[in-house]
Write a protein that holds these residues in place. Structure first.
Motif, PDB file in Angstrom:
ATOM      1  N   ALA A 287      40.983  34.750  50.413  1.00 20.27           N
ATOM      2  CA  ALA A 287      40.400  34.460  49.107  1.00 20.27           C
ATOM      3  C   ALA A 287      40.119  35.785  48.399  1.00 20.27           C
ATOM      4  O   ALA A 287      39.620  36.737  49.019  1.00 20.27           O
ATOM      5  CB  ALA A 287      39.115  33.655  49.254  1.00 20.27           C
ATOM      6  N   LEU A 288      40.458  35.841  47.127  1.00 23.26           N
ATOM      7  CA  LEU A 288      40.269  37.056  46.334  1.00 23.26           C
ATOM      8  C   LEU A 288      39.357  36.765  45.155  1.00 23.26           C
ATOM      9  O   LEU A 288      39.423  35.696  44.543  1.00 23.26           O
ATOM     10  CB  LEU A 288      41.611  37.555  45.778  1.00 23.26           C
ATOM     11  CG  LEU A 288      42.759  37.826  46.744  1.00 23.26           C
ATOM     12  CD1 LEU A 288      43.993  38.228  45.962  1.00 23.26           C
ATOM     13  CD2 LEU A 288      42.378  38.911  47.724  1.00 23.26           C
ATOM     14  N   LEU A 289      38.538  37.750  44.833  1.00 24.59           N
ATOM     15  CA  LEU A 289      37.677  37.655  43.653  1.00 24.59           C
ATOM     16  C   LEU A 289      37.487  39.046  43.082  1.00 24.59           C
ATOM     17  O   LEU A 289      37.221  39.998  43.823  1.00 24.59           O
ATOM     18  CB  LEU A 289      36.327  37.046  44.033  1.00 24.59           C
ATOM     19  CG  LEU A 289      35.289  36.897  42.916  1.00 24.59           C
ATOM     20  CD1 LEU A 289      35.795  35.972  41.814  1.00 24.59           C
ATOM     21  CD2 LEU A 289      33.964  36.377  43.479  1.00 24.59           C
TER      22      LEU A 289
ATOM     23  N   PHE B 251      45.646  42.062  45.372  1.00 24.86           N
ATOM     24  CA  PHE B 251      45.170  41.870  44.004  1.00 24.86           C
ATOM     25  C   PHE B 251      46.256  42.044  42.955  1.00 24.86           C
ATOM     26  O   PHE B 251      46.034  41.713  41.786  1.00 24.86           O
ATOM     27  CB  PHE B 251      44.006  42.834  43.741  1.00 24.86           C
ATOM     28  CG  PHE B 251      42.762  42.490  44.500  1.00 24.86           C
ATOM     29  CD1 PHE B 251      41.832  41.609  43.979  1.00 24.86           C
ATOM     30  CD2 PHE B 251      42.532  43.015  45.766  1.00 24.86           C
ATOM     31  CE1 PHE B 251      40.682  41.271  44.679  1.00 24.86           C
ATOM     32  CE2 PHE B 251      41.387  42.690  46.486  1.00 24.86           C
ATOM     33  CZ  PHE B 251      40.460  41.808  45.941  1.00 24.86           C
ATOM     34  N   SER B 252      47.414  42.549  43.351  1.00 24.12           N
ATOM     35  CA  SER B 252      48.506  42.638  42.391  1.00 24.12           C
ATOM     36  C   SER B 252      48.887  41.249  41.884  1.00 24.12           C
ATOM     37  O   SER B 252      49.393  41.107  40.771  1.00 24.12           O
ATOM     38  CB  SER B 252      49.719  43.348  43.008  1.00 24.12           C
ATOM     39  OG  SER B 252      50.116  42.708  44.205  1.00 24.12           O
ATOM     40  N   HIS B 253      48.643  40.222  42.703  1.00 23.60           N
ATOM     41  CA  HIS B 253      48.886  38.847  42.263  1.00 23.60           C
ATOM     42  C   HIS B 253      48.012  38.499  41.059  1.00 23.60           C
ATOM     43  O   HIS B 253      48.390  37.658  40.235  1.00 23.60           O
ATOM     44  CB  HIS B 253      48.603  37.871  43.409  1.00 23.60           C
ATOM     45  CG  HIS B 253      48.702  36.433  42.996  1.00 23.60           C
ATOM     46  ND1 HIS B 253      49.896  35.803  42.713  1.00 23.60           N
ATOM     47  CD2 HIS B 253      47.722  35.491  42.794  1.00 23.60           C
ATOM     48  CE1 HIS B 253      49.667  34.544  42.367  1.00 23.60           C
ATOM     49  NE2 HIS B 253      48.360  34.327  42.406  1.00 23.60           N
ATOM     50  N   LEU B 254      46.873  39.149  40.951  1.00 27.54           N
ATOM     51  CA  LEU B 254      45.953  38.889  39.836  1.00 27.54           C
ATOM     52  C   LEU B 254      46.203  39.830  38.667  1.00 27.54           C
ATOM     53  O   LEU B 254      45.422  39.847  37.711  1.00 27.54           O
ATOM     54  CB  LEU B 254      44.502  39.027  40.312  1.00 27.54           C
ATOM     55  CG  LEU B 254      44.086  38.190  41.526  1.00 27.54           C
ATOM     56  CD1 LEU B 254      42.610  38.405  41.844  1.00 27.54           C
ATOM     57  CD2 LEU B 254      44.390  36.717  41.300  1.00 27.54           C
ATOM     58  N   GLY B 255      47.265  40.618  38.750  1.00 27.81           N
ATOM     59  CA  GLY B 255      47.570  41.556  37.671  1.00 27.81           C
ATOM     60  C   GLY B 255      46.769  42.840  37.736  1.00 27.81           C
ATOM     61  O   GLY B 255      46.646  43.554  36.729  1.00 27.81           O
ATOM     62  N   LEU B 256      46.235  43.158  38.917  1.00 26.88           N
ATOM     63  CA  LEU B 256      45.420  44.358  39.099  1.00 26.88           C
ATOM     64  C   LEU B 256      46.083  45.302  40.094  1.00 26.88           C
ATOM     65  O   LEU B 256      46.751  44.855  41.025  1.00 26.88           O
ATOM     66  CB  LEU B 256      44.029  43.985  39.621  1.00 26.88           C
ATOM     67  CG  LEU B 256      43.160  43.118  38.711  1.00 26.88           C
ATOM     68  CD1 LEU B 256      41.913  42.646  39.466  1.00 26.88           C
ATOM     69  CD2 LEU B 256      42.760  43.881  37.452  1.00 26.88           C
ATOM     70  N   PRO B 257      45.886  46.607  39.935  1.00 29.95           N
ATOM     71  CA  PRO B 257      46.356  47.532  40.981  1.00 29.95           C
ATOM     72  C   PRO B 257      45.586  47.267  42.270  1.00 29.95           C
ATOM     73  O   PRO B 257      44.427  46.846  42.241  1.00 29.95           O
ATOM     74  CB  PRO B 257      46.009  48.915  40.402  1.00 29.95           C
ATOM     75  CG  PRO B 257      45.757  48.699  38.941  1.00 29.95           C
ATOM     76  CD  PRO B 257      45.242  47.301  38.808  1.00 29.95           C
ATOM     77  N   GLU B 258      46.226  47.509  43.391  1.00 29.86           N
ATOM     78  CA  GLU B 258      45.520  47.337  44.660  1.00 29.86           C
ATOM     79  C   GLU B 258      44.417  48.396  44.766  1.00 29.86           C
ATOM     80  O   GLU B 258      44.659  49.574  44.511  1.00 29.86           O
ATOM     81  CB  GLU B 258      46.485  47.473  45.835  1.00 29.86           C
ATOM     82  CG  GLU B 258      47.624  46.449  45.839  1.00 29.86           C
ATOM     83  CD  GLU B 258      47.137  45.013  45.967  1.00 29.86           C
ATOM     84  OE1 GLU B 258      45.976  44.795  46.368  1.00 29.86           O
ATOM     85  OE2 GLU B 258      47.926  44.109  45.663  1.00 29.86           O
ATOM     86  N   PRO B 259      43.202  48.002  45.126  1.00 32.08           N
ATOM     87  CA  PRO B 259      42.092  48.968  45.160  1.00 32.08           C
ATOM     88  C   PRO B 259      42.303  50.102  46.156  1.00 32.08           C
ATOM     89  O   PRO B 259      41.740  51.189  45.983  1.00 32.08           O
ATOM     90  CB  PRO B 259      40.887  48.105  45.537  1.00 32.08           C
ATOM     91  CG  PRO B 259      41.470  46.882  46.182  1.00 32.08           C
ATOM     92  CD  PRO B 259      42.774  46.653  45.507  1.00 32.08           C
ATOM     93  N   GLU B 260      43.134  49.874  47.183  1.00 29.46           N
ATOM     94  CA  GLU B 260      43.376  50.925  48.177  1.00 29.46           C
ATOM     95  C   GLU B 260      44.099  52.136  47.596  1.00 29.46           C
ATOM     96  O   GLU B 260      44.146  53.188  48.232  1.00 29.46           O
ATOM     97  CB  GLU B 260      44.216  50.373  49.344  1.00 29.46           C
ATOM     98  CG  GLU B 260      43.540  49.263  50.129  1.00 29.46           C
ATOM     99  CD  GLU B 260      43.981  47.889  49.669  1.00 29.46           C
ATOM    100  OE1 GLU B 260      44.059  46.987  50.510  1.00 29.46           O
ATOM    101  OE2 GLU B 260      44.243  47.725  48.454  1.00 29.46           O
ATOM    102  N   THR B 261      44.637  51.995  46.372  1.00 23.12           N
ATOM    103  CA  THR B 261      45.374  53.110  45.773  1.00 23.12           C
ATOM    104  C   THR B 261      44.459  54.079  45.030  1.00 23.12           C
ATOM    105  O   THR B 261      44.895  55.169  44.669  1.00 23.12           O
ATOM    106  CB  THR B 261      46.444  52.592  44.793  1.00 23.12           C
ATOM    107  OG1 THR B 261      45.811  51.875  43.724  1.00 23.12           O
ATOM    108  CG2 THR B 261      47.424  51.661  45.501  1.00 23.12           C
ATOM    109  N   PHE B 262      43.207  53.703  44.800  1.00 28.50           N
ATOM    110  CA  PHE B 262      42.302  54.540  44.007  1.00 28.50           C
ATOM    111  C   PHE B 262      41.498  55.493  44.886  1.00 28.50           C
ATOM    112  O   PHE B 262      41.112  55.159  46.007  1.00 28.50           O
ATOM    113  CB  PHE B 262      41.326  53.666  43.211  1.00 28.50           C
ATOM    114  CG  PHE B 262      41.987  52.816  42.167  1.00 28.50           C
ATOM    115  CD1 PHE B 262      42.630  53.387  41.085  1.00 28.50           C
ATOM    116  CD2 PHE B 262      41.967  51.433  42.273  1.00 28.50           C
ATOM    117  CE1 PHE B 262      43.249  52.604  40.116  1.00 28.50           C
ATOM    118  CE2 PHE B 262      42.569  50.639  41.319  1.00 28.50           C
ATOM    119  CZ  PHE B 262      43.212  51.222  40.233  1.00 28.50           C
TER     120      PHE B 262
END
Length: 204
Positions: A96-98, A138-149
Motif C-alpha cells: 500500500a502506498l500513500l 511511487f512512480s506508479h503515482l507519477g512521483l520520483p522514487e524517494p530512494e533517489t533523493f
C-alpha cells in the motif's frame, strides 16, 4: 586377388556393414534433432513459466488516499495537499502506498510520534540513480522514487507497536517512511507499507 578369389559372403558382409552404418547415422541424426527440439521446448516453457511468475501484477482500482490512510493506519494532516495512493498486489506480498505534501513543520508533527524511542530519521547515504523505478513504487503515482533523493531527504520506518504512541499502535503494517523537503518549508511524505498477507481491496 581376382574376383573369383573373393571369399564367399564378403560382399554381403560389406553391404551389411554399410547398411548398419547408414542406419546408425540416421538414428544419431534423429536423436540430435530430438535433443535440439527438447532443449528448445524446455527453454520456451521455462521462459513462459518465468514470465508468468515475474510479470507485473497488479495495481488495484478504486484506491483513494482516504482508503489508504485508514487501511495503513495513518492520520493524514487535514492541511495535506497533493494526496496520492495505490495498492499493488501479487502472489508474494501486497504493498500500500500513500503520499502527500504538507509544510515542513506539519511534517515534523506528523513524523515525531511515528519514531520509536531513541531513534531518528536518517539521511539517504546510498541513493538510487535518477530515473530508478520499481514495480511496486511511487512512480506508479507519477512521483520520483524517494530512494533517489539525497538533498532534503530523511528516511525511517516502523512496524506496529515500535513507537509507544497512539499513532504507533495504530500502524497496521511495517512501513518505510520518507520525508523529502523538496523546497524550503514544504515536505512530501511517502509511506510504503508491505504485507505478506493479502490487504483487503477497496470497493467501488
Amino acid at each position: 586377388m581376382s574376383h573369383s578369389e573373393i571369399p564367399a559372403g564378403a560382399g554381403k558382409r560389406v553391404g551389411s556393414w554399410r547398411r548398419k552404418l547408414a542406419v546408425g547415422a540416421w538414428v544419431f541424426s534423429g536423436l540430435c534433432v530430438l535433443g535440439v527440439l527438447g532443449t528448445v521446448l524446455m527453454v520456451v516453457y521455462g521462459s513462459g513459466e518465468s514470465a508468468e511468475h515475474t510479470k507485473p501484477c497488479c495495481w488495484e482500482a478504486h484506491v483513494t488516499p482516504e482508503w489508504a490512510a485508514k487501511t495503513m493506519g495513518f492520520r493524514v494532516p487535514a492541511t495535506a495537499v497533493d494526496r496520492r495512493a495505490g495498492l499493488h498486489t501479487n502472489g508474494q506480498y501486497d504493498v500500500a502506498l500513500l503520499a502527500f505534501t504538507v509544510t515542513t513543520a506539519e511534517a515534523d508533527r506528523f513524523l515525531k510520534p511515528l519514531q520509536p524511542e531513541g531513534t531518528q530519521l536518517v539521511r539517504n547515504a546510498h541513493p538510487e540513480e535518477p530515473g530508478y523505478t520499481r514495480s511496486d513504487g511511487f512512480s506508479h503515482l507519477g512521483l520520483p522514487e524517494p530512494e533517489t533523493f539525497v538533498e532534503g531527504m530523511r528516511m525511517g520506518g516502523l512496524c506496529r507497536g515500535d513507537a509507544k504512541t497512539l499513532e504507533g499502535e495504530a500502524v497496521r503494517f511495517c512501513t518505510d517512511i520518507y520525508a523529502h523537503e523538496f523546497q524550503p518549508g514544504t515536505t512530501r511524505i511517502y509511506l510504503w507499507a508491505g504485507s505478506d498477507a493479502a490487504i483487503d481491496k477497496p470497493t467501488p
